[in-house]
Design an enzyme around this catalytic site. Structure first.
Site, mmCIF file in Angstrom:
data_model
loop_
_atom_site.group_PDB
_atom_site.id
_atom_site.type_symbol
_atom_site.label_atom_id
_atom_site.label_comp_id
_atom_site.label_asym_id
_atom_site.label_seq_id
_atom_site.Cartn_x
_atom_site.Cartn_y
_atom_site.Cartn_z
ATOM 1 N NE ARG A 142 -3.782 -2.505 1.704
ATOM 2 C CZ ARG A 142 -3.419 -3.563 2.414
ATOM 3 N NH1 ARG A 142 -2.535 -3.447 3.375
ATOM 4 N NH2 ARG A 142 -3.961 -4.740 2.173
ATOM 5 N N GLY A 203 -1.165 -11.907 8.345
ATOM 6 C CA GLY A 203 -1.010 -13.366 8.331
ATOM 7 C C GLY A 203 -1.938 -14.077 9.294
ATOM 8 C CG ASP A 326 -11.723 -12.021 8.236
ATOM 9 O OD1 ASP A 326 -10.739 -11.543 8.839
ATOM 10 O OD2 ASP A 326 -11.804 -12.051 6.993
ATOM 11 C CB ALA A 564 -9.983 -6.999 -9.643
ATOM 12 C CB CYS A 625 -7.036 -23.862 -4.831
ATOM 13 S SG CYS A 625 -6.456 -25.563 -4.743
HETATM 14 CA CA CA Z 1 -8.659 -10.768 8.559
#
Ligand code: CA
Length: 696
Positions: A142, A203, A326, A564, A625
């Site tokens: 970023r 991570g 999350d 994207a 994947c």
């Molecule tokens: Ca997260």
């Protein structure tokens, strides 16, 4: 009158900032001669953009106004620079005294002439391609920081490197993460102040324990470190704060790292000499699996303030105690002085994933207000008066029953930079409305160096999740640019997008907001009401934060376009590689024509798995994947869409997956976690998906 002075006066007139522009401070000492005082006084030299958020307040507001609501129609491409990558581009450039510094995918770093785009130098930190396995959302960066003749970058594989701003040659390098312990990665931009450079890490989905570290900007020597979650008590706590935090955890939380990584936003506050950062979600995701379902789990999903000199804890505000969804609160932080209920307040603001906009007093971290900005929200109904804790709805509890949730892991709003215009009093950011199934992973085992989150996102079909999967099919993804009043906690206006999410924003004294869209347009809106005033076909998605600068009597607007990534729903596949796009009034550059439309996807390969094999392949695909290649094998095209593999990829499928023959492209061997039988099953599943979607 000298020619030079005349040019300065023309420039100053255009800026409407005559006295200020002429008295702009200059530090001797060549390129990137930026220091703390110079950033503090950014408004004296609005032609420069000296840190990713422009100022320490990180409002991403520019006082420039040569390009404004009446002139913007003449805005056109001044120059473009090819970044030679299809991968995700999320960086905001920095411009100092005529030079643009920027980071691209794989943290490859460039210095360009900001007026012409001519390359001055390029530095490749040689991130090992296999590290792409350890990032959830592509190999992005970023942006850089610049300070006293140095360009400081944080690499995807956890190194902090200071480059000579004139030559691009490394001056020092330090590993900020121990990559033997866990799969750390860095995608955020470093920040600099008072001879220090600070950086966090990411991570969480791979089992890390988060922290923020300050280093000496001249030597790379560590000065302080603040862990965002406690470690194993047996190893001893680093400080009283960790001892306090540990009292909010249960069980063996340290085994999977705990999470809480501060992977994006960090802000230095020169007035209060504090650093604020947002922390990530828990590792693993469900509170039940992470902490026996007990305790708030400090400092997950929090805004934390520390002393800028010592890194000592000052205050925290935890947005999501018992975090399970999350719900990172790492999204951009912004400082401002707002007039609220007749009182001047020093605030820090954030629009995090879970769809509520927070305004905190940055003296003490007390909540001033929180208002809902997402249309859909079956996670919470509001905040508790007094504590500011979310009132979590029963529909968010997925420990026993799978749930379909909005907002969710891909956000109502994530990393895309937001901007605040003091003239309109509005904050501008993209909002994504989407629904995702959550289900507890009954077979969860802690595992390092692979995605291990304790939550099955409903990809493995079962009787138990049939209902949420069916419900998910009835939902559509939408998005809009939102202009939000942080004082009233109220929407001012919006621009809806058909394709879902959109990019970061910059706003200017020209009454403009610039934003890239999923439809691959770069657009200028009127800041007061959202009227579209100008657009440019960018050939790819400009999702990073735009910025603006002023050189030689001309204002420029720049954006890094391309790639994207996850969480950026797109209108259509990107058509060109990554580029720096720079505009000015009357620009005469043109993008090269697009190559001919690629031939139709090859027909599905003649591979016929059994039903059991396809089902096993689907499960294995989503375990290993999908993180990069997309759920249900639908990719954003930054990373290949495996439904439409070429014949050669089919022929070499096992060698690609198990022997790593395409590791130079970032697709290394997965033989340690994928068996030959798994690989066959994944291949069969992908061909089955190709049959479902071929030529639709
Ligand atoms: Ca997260």
């Amino acid at each position: 009158m000298t020619h030079k002075l005349a040019a300065s006066l023309v420039a100053a007139f255009a800026l409407g900032l005559c006295a200020i522009a002429l008295s702009a401070p200059r530090i001797s000492g060549g390129p990137a001669a930026v220091d703390t005082q110079r950033i503090i006084q950014s408004d004296r030299e609005p032609g420069n953009w000296m840190s990713v958020g422009r100022t320490y307040s990180e409002q991403r507001y520019s006082p420039l106004k040569q390009i404004n609501e009446t002139t913007v129609g003449k805005l056109a491409l001044a120059w473009h620079y090819d970044l030679n990558t299809q991968r995700g581009i999320e960086g905001t450039p920095v411009v100092v005294d005529g030079v643009m510094y920027l980071t691209s995918a794989w943290t490859i770093t460039y210095a360009l002439d900001a007026r012409t785009g001519q390359e001055l130098w390029k530095y490749d930190p040689k991130v090992p391609p296999e590290w792409s396995r350890f990032v959830c959302c592509d190999v992005v960066s970023r942006g850089p920081a610049v300070y006293e003749g140095k360009v400081i970058i944080a690499t995807l594989d956890g190194r902090l490197i200071a480059l000579n701003a004139r030559t691009g040659k490394p001056l020092w390098e330090t590993a900020t993460t121990d990559n033997t312990q866990a799969a750390y990665s860095i995608t955020g931009a470093p920040r600099v102040f008072n001879g220090k450079v600070i950086i966090g890490n990411g991570g969480i989905e791979y089992g890390v324990r988060g922290y923020v570290t300050a280093y000496d900007v001249n030597t790379g020597k560590q000065l302080w470190r603040f862990y965002t979650v406690p470690g194993n008590p047996r190893d001893g706590f680093e400080n009283k704060t960790m001892e306090m935090a540990a009292r909010t955890w249960s069980g063996e939380w340290w085994v999977q790292g705990g999470g809480g990584a501060a992977w994006d936003s960090m802000v230095y506050d020169p007035e209060l000499n504090q650093v604020y950062f947002g922390t990530g979600n828990g590792s693993p995701w469900p509170h039940k699996l992470r902490s026996e379902g007990k305790g708030d789990n400090l400092f997950l999903a929090s805004i934390v303030a520390v002393d800028a000199d010592t890194g000592e804890y000052a205050w925290h505000f935890q947005m999501i105690p018992e975090e399970s969804w999350d719900f990172d609160t790492t999204q951009p932080l912004m400082l401002a002085d707002l007039q609220i209920d007749g009182k001047a307040r020093k605030v820090v603001m954030q629009a995090p994933k879970h769809g509520y906009f927070y305004v905190l007093d940055r003296n003490d971290g007390k909540l001033i207000s929180a208002g809902r900005f997402s249309d859909n929200n079956n996670f919470m109904s509001g905040v508790e008066p007094g504590t500011g804790r979310p009132i979590v709805l029963p529909t968010a509890r997925y420990e026993d029953v799978p749930r379909l949730l909005a907002p969710n892991a891909v956000a109502a709003h994530s990393w895309q930079p937001m901007s605040y215009n003091p003239a309109t009093g509005l904050v501008y950011f993209p909002v994504l409305e989407s629904w995702i199934p959550y289900q507890l992973d009954e077979g969860y085992k802690p595992e390092k160096f692979r995605v291990s989150i304790g939550t099955n996102m409903g990809a493995e079909p079962s009787e138990k999740n049939a209902a949420v999967r069916a419900e998910a099919m009835t939902k559509t993804v939408t998005g809009h640019l939102l202009a939000y009043d942080p004082v009233k906690q109220k929407e001012a206006w919006r621009v809806p997008y058909s394709g879902g999410g959109a990019g970061g924003t910059v706003t200017t004294a020209g009454n403009l907001v610039f934003e890239g869209t999923g439809e691959q347009q770069f657009v200028a809106y009127r800041a007061t009401d959202g009227k579209k005033l100008w657009e440019f076909d960018a050939q790819t998605v400009p999702m990073a934060g735009p910025m603006t600068y002023f050189i030689g009597g001309e204002q420029y607007v720049a954006v890094q376009a391309g790639g994207a990534t996850f969480g950026f729903a797109m209108g259509r596949p990107q058509r060109s590689g990554g580029r720096v796009l720079v505009f000015k009034l009357g620009g005469t550059d043109r993008l090269p024509p697009l190559p001919p439309v690629s031939p139709l996807a090859p027909p599905p390969a003649d591979i016929n798995g059994t039903e059991d094999q396809i089902r096993a392949g689907q499960a294995a695909y989503h375990k290993t994947c999908a993180q990069c290649h997309g759920r249900d094998a639908v990719s954003t095209n930054a990373i290949p869409d495996l439904r439409f593999m070429q014949p050669q990829a089919h022929a070499e499928f096992n060698d690609i997956v198990l022997k790593g023959i395409r590791s130079a492209k970032g697709m290394q061997s997965f033989a340690d976690v994928v068996s030959p039988a798994d690989a066959e099953a994944i291949h069969a599943y992908l061909v089955a998906r190709a049959r479902e979607d071929y030529q639709k």
